[in-house]
Design a protein around this motif. Structure first.
Motif, PDB file in Angstrom:
ATOM      1  N   ARG A  37       9.539  17.375  20.700  1.00 44.16           N
ATOM      2  CA  ARG A  37      10.220  17.348  19.595  1.00 44.16           C
ATOM      3  C   ARG A  37      10.985  18.451  19.088  1.00 44.16           C
ATOM      4  NH1 ARG A  37      11.020  14.135  14.883  1.00 44.16           N
ATOM      5  NH2 ARG A  37      13.450  14.471  14.396  1.00 44.16           N
ATOM      6  N   TYR A  83      10.111  17.366  10.958  1.00 41.24           N
ATOM      7  CA  TYR A  83       8.931  17.702  11.928  1.00 41.24           C
ATOM      8  C   TYR A  83       7.666  17.427  11.214  1.00 41.24           C
ATOM      9  CZ  TYR A  83       6.303  19.726  15.832  1.00 41.24           C
ATOM     10  OH  TYR A  83       5.641  20.091  16.812  1.00 41.24           O
ATOM     11  N   SER A  87       5.031  15.084  12.741  1.00 42.02           N
ATOM     12  CA  SER A  87       3.726  15.455  13.289  1.00 42.02           C
ATOM     13  C   SER A  87       2.428  14.625  12.614  1.00 42.02           C
ATOM     14  CB  SER A  87       3.494  17.115  12.930  1.00 42.02           C
ATOM     15  OG  SER A  87       4.695  17.651  13.609  1.00 42.02           O
TER      16      SER A  87
END
Length: 124
Positions: A37, A83, A87
């Motif tokens: 990612r 992110y 995550s």
């Protein structure tokens, strides 16, 4: 309103780059979803900078370097939001597909991105 529509189109293109890169890296490499990612976000950020500069907002009166630093600053914060959500979904819900997590994470960062780019980066 026209600028918002263009931003949406460029954002969708960036999303496709992000999604496609992530899918490719997950299926063609040994990278895990978190490392893959990072690469996907970086590539999408480069694509959207150029498209927003040419299509959405137009080049600012700053040098390309100064504009790039500003774009990168907003993009970094937006990417961190993106992110973090991604995550959190991957780590707390192991059954979630990384590509589905990407959709939710991208939506979470959208509003911040538009405000940052339109007010801080491309405002003359």
């Amino acid at each position: 309103m026209k600028r918002l529509m263009r931003f949406g189109l460029v954002g969708f293109l960036g999303f496709l780059v992000d999604f496609g890169t992530l899918a490719l890296l997950l299926h063609q490499t040994s990278l895990g979803p978190l490392a893959a990612r990072v690469i996907a976000i970086a590539l999408a950020l480069l694509v959207t900078w150029q498209c927003n500069r040419l299509f959405t907002f137009g080049a600012s009166s700053r040098t390309v370097l100064a504009e790039g630093v500003r774009y990168g600053s907003v993009g970094l914060v937006s990417s961190c939001i993106n992110y973090a959500v991604y995550s959190a979904l991957i780590l707390t819900l192991p059954a979630v597909n990384p590509l589905i997590a990407l959709i939710f994470a991208s939506a979470a960062a959208l509003a911040f991105s538009f405000l940052g780019y339109s007010r801080f980066v491309f405002r003359n």
